[in-house]
Design an enzyme around this catalytic site. Structure first.
Site, short mmCIF file in Angstrom:
data_model
loop_
_atom_site.label_atom_id
_atom_site.label_comp_id
_atom_site.label_asym_id
_atom_site.label_seq_id
_atom_site.Cartn_x
_atom_site.Cartn_y
_atom_site.Cartn_z
N GLN A 1 -33.62 -12.48 15.65
CA GLN A 1 -32.80 -11.28 15.42
C GLN A 1 -31.83 -11.10 16.59
N GLU B 1 -1.35 -8.86 6.30
CA GLU B 1 -0.65 -9.03 7.58
C GLU B 1 -0.68 -10.49 8.02
N GLY C 1 0.84 -1.20 0.00
CA GLY C 1 0.00 0.00 0.00
C GLY C 1 0.87 1.24 0.00
C1 LIG Z 1 -6.79 3.52 9.43
C2 LIG Z 1 -5.67 2.70 9.99
C3 LIG Z 1 -4.81 3.55 10.87
C4 LIG Z 1 -3.85 3.07 11.57
C5 LIG Z 1 -3.51 1.61 11.57
C6 LIG Z 1 -2.17 1.46 12.12
C7 LIG Z 1 -1.43 0.52 11.75
C8 LIG Z 1 -1.83 -0.38 10.69
C9 LIG Z 1 -1.06 -0.03 9.49
C10 LIG Z 1 -1.40 -0.39 8.36
C11 LIG Z 1 -2.53 -1.30 8.14
C12 LIG Z 1 -3.10 -0.99 6.85
C13 LIG Z 1 -2.98 -1.81 5.90
C14 LIG Z 1 -2.42 -3.16 6.12
C15 LIG Z 1 -1.35 -3.43 5.18
C16 LIG Z 1 -0.98 -4.86 5.20
C17 LIG Z 1 0.46 -4.99 5.12
C18 LIG Z 1 0.93 -6.41 4.86
O1 LIG Z 1 0.19 -7.28 4.55
S1 LIG Z 1 2.58 -6.63 5.02
C19 LIG Z 1 2.90 -8.28 4.60
C20 LIG Z 1 2.43 -9.22 5.64
N1 LIG Z 1 2.89 -10.53 5.37
C21 LIG Z 1 2.71 -11.52 6.19
O2 LIG Z 1 2.10 -11.36 7.23
C22 LIG Z 1 3.35 -12.81 5.82
C23 LIG Z 1 2.89 -13.95 6.67
N2 LIG Z 1 3.99 -14.91 6.83
C24 LIG Z 1 4.78 -14.93 7.93
O3 LIG Z 1 4.63 -14.15 8.84
C25 LIG Z 1 5.85 -15.99 7.98
O4 LIG Z 1 6.40 -16.32 6.78
C26 LIG Z 1 5.36 -17.26 8.70
C27 LIG Z 1 4.04 -17.76 8.16
C28 LIG Z 1 5.23 -16.90 10.16
C29 LIG Z 1 6.38 -18.39 8.53
O5 LIG Z 1 7.65 -17.86 8.67
P1 LIG Z 1 8.98 -18.77 8.64
O6 LIG Z 1 8.89 -19.71 7.51
O7 LIG Z 1 10.17 -17.93 8.73
O8 LIG Z 1 8.79 -19.38 9.99
P2 LIG Z 1 8.69 -20.82 10.50
O9 LIG Z 1 7.30 -21.32 10.34
O10 LIG Z 1 9.80 -21.63 9.93
O11 LIG Z 1 9.00 -20.48 11.96
C30 LIG Z 1 10.28 -20.26 12.45
C31 LIG Z 1 10.13 -19.83 13.87
O12 LIG Z 1 9.89 -18.43 13.89
C32 LIG Z 1 8.70 -18.20 14.65
N3 LIG Z 1 8.08 -16.98 14.09
C33 LIG Z 1 7.51 -16.83 12.89
N4 LIG Z 1 7.08 -15.58 12.77
C34 LIG Z 1 7.41 -14.92 13.88
C35 LIG Z 1 7.22 -13.59 14.33
N5 LIG Z 1 6.59 -12.68 13.59
N6 LIG Z 1 7.69 -13.26 15.54
C36 LIG Z 1 8.30 -14.16 16.32
N7 LIG Z 1 8.51 -15.45 15.95
C37 LIG Z 1 8.05 -15.82 14.74
C38 LIG Z 1 7.89 -19.42 14.47
O13 LIG Z 1 6.93 -19.52 15.47
C39 LIG Z 1 8.95 -20.48 14.57
O14 LIG Z 1 9.29 -20.64 15.92
P3 LIG Z 1 9.86 -22.03 16.45
O15 LIG Z 1 8.80 -23.05 16.14
O16 LIG Z 1 11.11 -22.29 15.72
O17 LIG Z 1 10.02 -21.80 17.92
C1 LIG Z 2 -5.46 -5.02 0.63
C2 LIG Z 2 -4.11 -5.63 0.79
C3 LIG Z 2 -3.08 -4.83 1.23
C4 LIG Z 2 -1.79 -5.36 1.34
N1 LIG Z 2 -0.77 -4.55 1.72
C5 LIG Z 2 0.49 -5.04 1.74
C6 LIG Z 2 1.58 -4.20 2.05
O1 LIG Z 2 1.42 -3.02 2.37
N2 LIG Z 2 2.82 -4.72 2.03
C7 LIG Z 2 3.06 -6.02 1.71
O2 LIG Z 2 4.22 -6.43 1.68
N3 LIG Z 2 2.03 -6.85 1.43
C8 LIG Z 2 0.77 -6.40 1.42
N4 LIG Z 2 -0.28 -7.23 1.13
C9 LIG Z 2 -0.01 -8.63 0.82
C10 LIG Z 2 -0.48 -9.57 1.92
O3 LIG Z 2 0.31 -9.46 3.05
C11 LIG Z 2 -0.48 -11.00 1.39
O4 LIG Z 2 -1.43 -11.07 0.37
C12 LIG Z 2 -0.79 -11.95 2.51
O5 LIG Z 2 0.29 -12.07 3.39
C13 LIG Z 2 -1.23 -13.35 2.00
O6 LIG Z 2 -0.25 -13.90 1.23
P1 LIG Z 2 -0.55 -14.51 -0.22
O7 LIG Z 2 -1.22 -13.47 -1.00
O8 LIG Z 2 0.76 -15.03 -0.68
O9 LIG Z 2 -1.55 -15.67 0.03
P2 LIG Z 2 -1.28 -17.22 -0.24
O10 LIG Z 2 -0.27 -17.69 0.74
O11 LIG Z 2 -0.97 -17.44 -1.67
O12 LIG Z 2 -2.69 -17.81 0.13
C14 LIG Z 2 -3.57 -18.45 -0.79
C15 LIG Z 2 -4.28 -19.61 -0.07
O13 LIG Z 2 -3.31 -20.59 0.28
C16 LIG Z 2 -3.45 -20.95 1.65
N5 LIG Z 2 -2.12 -21.29 2.19
C17 LIG Z 2 -0.94 -20.68 1.95
N6 LIG Z 2 0.05 -21.27 2.63
C18 LIG Z 2 -0.50 -22.27 3.33
C19 LIG Z 2 0.01 -23.23 4.25
N7 LIG Z 2 1.29 -23.27 4.60
N8 LIG Z 2 -0.85 -24.11 4.78
C20 LIG Z 2 -2.16 -24.07 4.46
N9 LIG Z 2 -2.69 -23.18 3.62
C21 LIG Z 2 -1.87 -22.28 3.05
C22 LIG Z 2 -4.03 -19.72 2.33
O14 LIG Z 2 -4.74 -20.08 3.51
C23 LIG Z 2 -4.96 -19.19 1.24
O15 LIG Z 2 -6.19 -19.86 1.35
C24 LIG Z 2 -1.56 -6.72 1.03
C25 LIG Z 2 -2.63 -7.53 0.61
C26 LIG Z 2 -3.89 -7.00 0.48
C27 LIG Z 2 -5.01 -7.87 0.02
#
Ligand SMILES: CC/C=C\C/C=C\C/C=C\C/C=C\CCCCC(=O)SCCNC(=O)CCNC(=O)[C@H](O)C(C)(C)COP(=O)(O)OP(=O)(O)OC[C@H]1O[C@@H](n2cnc3c(N)ncnc32)[C@H](O)[C@@H]1OP(=O)(O)O
Ligand SMILES: Cc1cc2nc3c(=O)[nH]c(=O)nc-3n(C[C@H](O)[C@H](O)[C@H](O)COP(=O)(O)OP(=O)(O)OC[C@H]3O[C@@H](n4cnc5c(N)ncnc54)[C@H](O)[C@@H]3O)c2cc1C
Length: 664
Positions: A330, A424, A177
């Site tokens: 409701q 997120e 974003g």
């Molecule tokens: C109006 C609004 C006003 C204000 C709002 C204010 C703030 C909000 C701001 C903005 C909001 C607006 C818009 C939102 C924009 C959205 C932005 C995004 O989407 S950014 C992209 C986000 N992406 C993701 O979230 C990706 C998800 N994936 C992951 O997090 C990781 O890949 C995973 C699924 C956790 C897997 O990671 P990985 O493969 O590295 O990890 P493992 O499974 O192998 O685990 C290893 C080990 O690490 C631990 N762990 C994983 N993650 C974390 C963490 N975050 N912190 C601490 N530890 C972590 C995990 O538990 C494992 O532990 P172990 O088993 O080894 O003990």
């Molecule tokens: C409105 C919006 C704003 C965003 N803003 C940002 C931003 O500011 N910055 C940024 O970096 N990103 C941003 N993103 C991206 C966002 O963080 C990702 O889309 C999100 O983390 C999901 O990842 P993906 O799209 O790869 O989904 P995928 O991982 O491809 O998911 C597709 C499907 O696969 C399933 N799946 C995936 N992995 C597994 C697994 N291991 N086990 C079981 N099921 C699984 C999921 O449950 C889902 O049903 C934004 C997305 C949206 C929609």
């Protein structure tokens, strides 16, 4: 002349002190006063009008967003608002904008992962908005699997620079974003390569556009990814795409709190766990839980007020029909959502505390509570956003046909809200993280390591595995210890059953994959337990105001017992309660709904939402719904002319043909 209040009678029925409840909802008197003042400030400012935005084209909506963001910034500066007030102001403007990412992710990423020198260099410019940043992590090919990102940052010891490159189409950054059209800078997540070795994903500060001409810098391709779900809604945000063609940045633009690269190109991993690279996501997930309570409260406020205005059937002797809020169906759909809004509010407050605590510990190099913070933020983000997204749609249905009108506010709220289930961290992916944490905790039960924090109940697994619920009458379900024990026993029994099933697999990862649907259920049971227990803890506090605590007790019981009713299969199958005890819980739930009913309107008034923020005719404070719907209909551009554009080209020929055919 005093304005007409169609809800006046409903408001008179309230059995508690509304002003005190407003303070409980806001968290403190200070928060209430601050938030009330800022909400009114926004509501009274014509620049922040939003009643026509669903009609705007994408370009006009985007320009309107830029205009509002600029005006918001001017107000923040002119009025010398604090950071807290400024955040409130942006949230009351209620239009997703690049500023959410600048303040919500770019700055926190630098703060959390940067060194003190990097703070000194970048934060002052970012705070003054001399640079605007975004959070560029997700790529076209990978979002959930962060370790699978492909963008590379290769260190060149000759020049003391990193070379940022997008080697494939799928490595294009996609979704961030604020990236598409606005950001001058980004925190970019890329694979760090030094001396030919891959050290995994790290954050880098990269300038994208010129500060004078806003043009992309050499080697950078950047743009918007296109229209998203719904009209208006999240299309005010410029979610972007980004490619690097060997873009050079100085070495000191790698965020170096977690790991460092020396002048010679040596990679140094500090004592800080590598997961801190994910720290910004933990921070934002925590804020999303509080935001869930706001969005849910908003939908519930609209549906509750409208349900008190709307009447259908049951007129006696020509008298008024029944208010739809008096139908038990409701109530059974609406009141659990009302209770959930309060429940999420309190768990959000607690999560904020947990996050502050873990941050302070991290600063003192105590990383012990990081896994718990990760599990709680991931799990609660997932659970609260899924419930809220479904609840907004349920509230639309609760409003019947008029809920489908754009001016009910619900379609736009739904369209803006639903991506929280994905961004997120996809909600299922996050629940699987919680499940991993729970399975690890179970596996350590016999080792003498005592579970702490939200898993402390697992330390009492021996008791919880064999305890019997003592409920004999419906009212027995009102005892907090009875409710808590039922939720603890269900969570621990589901966890241990899954752990046992996992143990049957020779390869644990195969077992985890195979059992993942069950593991998701286990994680949900654990998260629901957290929410119930934090609501019960809230009730332990001194809560002033006539009847306020009593109302919260009722809502807490509604929250817990509706979950028990909904997941009765889990509770009964794990032997925590008998089917008869389940039926008694349902009986109690009906009695509780009757207690909520007279207070329903006041309970949503306690959210203190202005009509501007609610943006809903159905939810307007005075309840003058029909007149407003009627007036609003005439403002639709289709009604600008009596005969529509296109009549001559497309309608008339058909109609005339009909006449000709008839003549034949
Ligand atoms: C109006 C609004 C006003 C204000 C709002 C204010 C703030 C909000 C701001 C903005 C909001 C607006 C818009 C939102 C924009 C959205 C932005 C995004 O989407 S950014 C992209 C986000 N992406 C993701 O979230 C990706 C998800 N994936 C992951 O997090 C990781 O890949 C995973 C699924 C956790 C897997 O990671 P990985 O493969 O590295 O990890 P493992 O499974 O192998 O685990 C290893 C080990 O690490 C631990 N762990 C994983 N993650 C974390 C963490 N975050 N912190 C601490 N530890 C972590 C995990 O538990 C494992 O532990 P172990 O088993 O080894 O003990
Ligand atoms: C409105 C919006 C704003 C965003 N803003 C940002 C931003 O500011 N910055 C940024 O970096 N990103 C941003 N993103 C991206 C966002 O963080 C990702 O889309 C999100 O983390 C999901 O990842 P993906 O799209 O790869 O989904 P995928 O991982 O491809 O998911 C597709 C499907 O696969 C399933 N799946 C995936 N992995 C597994 C697994 N291991 N086990 C079981 N099921 C699984 C999921 O449950 C889902 O049903 C934004 C997305 C949206 C929609």
């Amino acid at each position: 002349m005093e304005a007409l209040d169609y809800h006046a009678e409903e408001r008179r029925k309230a059995e508690f002190n509304l002003d005190e409840m407003k303070i409980v909802w806001a968290g403190s008197r200070r928060n209430y006063e601050l938030s009330d003042r800022v909400a009114r400030l926004v509501a009274s400012d014509p620049v922040f009008r939003k009643d026509n935005r669903t009609m705007l084209t994408r370009k006009d909506l985007f320009k309107d967003t830029l205009r509002k963001a600029a005006h918001a910034w001017k107000r923040i500066i002119d009025l010398r608002l604090s950071e807290e007030e400024a955040n409130m102001l942006r949230s009351y403007v209620d239009q997703p904008a690049f500023t959410d990412l600048h303040w919500g992710m770019f700055i926190p990423a630098i703060k959390g992962q940067g060194t003190s020198e990097q703070h000194e260099k970048w934060l002052p410019m970012a705070y003054k908005m001399q640079i605007i940043g975004c959070y560029a992590q997700t790529e076209l090919g990978h979002g959930s699997n962060v370790q699978g990102l492909e963008t590379t940052a290769t260190f060149d010891p000759q020049t003391d620079e990193f070379d940022l490159h997008s080697p494939t189409l799928t490595s294009s950054k996609w979704w961030p974003g604020g990236l598409g059209k606005v950001s001058t800078h980004a925190v970019v997540y890329a694979r760090l390569i030094t001396g030919g070795q891959d050290h995994g994903v790290h954050g880098f500060i990269v300038q994208l556009r010129g500060l004078d001409d806003h043009l992309p810098l050499p080697g950078i391709t950047v743009g918007d990814i296109g229209m998203k779900f719904g009209s208006g809604a999240y299309n005010s945000m410029d979610n972007g795409l980004l490619r690097f063609d060997h873009v050079r940045i100085p070495r000191n633009q790698m965020l170096m709190r977690v790991s460092q690269v020396t002048r010679e190109g040596k990679f140094v991993q500090s004592d800080v766990p590598r997961q801190l690279v994910y720290g910004t996501m933990v921070y934002v997930r925590q804020t999303i839980v509080s935001d869930a309570s706001c969005a849910l409260a908003r939908a519930v406020c609209i549906a509750t007020r409208y349900s008190a205005v709307r009447r259908q059937f049951g007129s006696q002797n020509g008298g008024p029909e029944i208010q739809v809020i008096d139908y038990k169906t409701q109530q059974s759909r609406l009141f659990p959502l009302l209770a959930s809004a309060y429940a999420f509010r309190f768990v959000g407050e607690w999560l904020k505390w947990l996050y502050t605590d873990v941050t302070q510990r991290l600063q003192a190099n105590d990383f012990s509570t990081l896994p718990e913070a990760h599990a709680c933020t991931a799990g609660l983000k997932s659970m609260t956003t899924s419930v809220t997204a479904d609840a907004i749609e349920e509230c639309r249905k609760l409003c019947g046909g008029h809920g489908y009108l754009s001016n009910s506010g619900l379609p736009e709220l739904f369209a803006v809200y639903i991506p929280t289930c994905t961004y997120e961290g996809d909600n299922v992916v996050l629940l699987l993280q919680v499940a991993r944490f729970l399975m690890k905790t179970v596996s350590q039960l016999g080792s003498g390591k005592k579970p702490v924090g939200t898993t402390a109940y697992m330390g009492r697994a021996e008791h919880l595995m064999q305890c019997r619920c003592e409920v004999e009458m419906a009212q027995d379900w009102l005892k907090p210890s009875t409710i808590l024990e039922a939720f603890e026993a269900r969570a621990v029994r589901m966890s241990i059953a899954c752990a046992k099933s996992l143990g049957k697999f020779s390869n644990p990862e195969d077992g985890f994959a195979e059992l993942s649907p069950d593991l998701v259920e286990v994680a949900i049971a654990h998260c629901q337990l957290i929410v119930v227990s934090k609501f019960l803890e809230k009730l332990q506090q001194d809560i002033p105001g006539k009847g306020v605590k009593r109302q919260l007790e009722i809502l807490c019981n509604v929250y817990a017992l509706h979950l028990l009713h909904k997941h009765l299969g889990d509770f009964v199958a794990t032997g925590c309660i008998t089917p008869n005890q389940g039926a008694l819980a349902n009986e109690q739930l009906r009695l509780l709904y009757a207690q909520v009913r007279p207070n329903a309107i006041a309970l949503v008034d306690a959210f203190n939402y202005t009509d501007h923020y609610l943006g809903s005719i159905l939810g307007c404070y005075d309840g003058n719904v029909y007149q407003k719907l009627y007036q609003e209909a005439w403002k639709d551009p289709l009604n600008d002319t009596v005969v529509p554009d296109g009549y001559l080209e497309y309608l008339r020929p058909i109609l005339k043909q009909h006449i000709r055919t008839a003549r034949l």
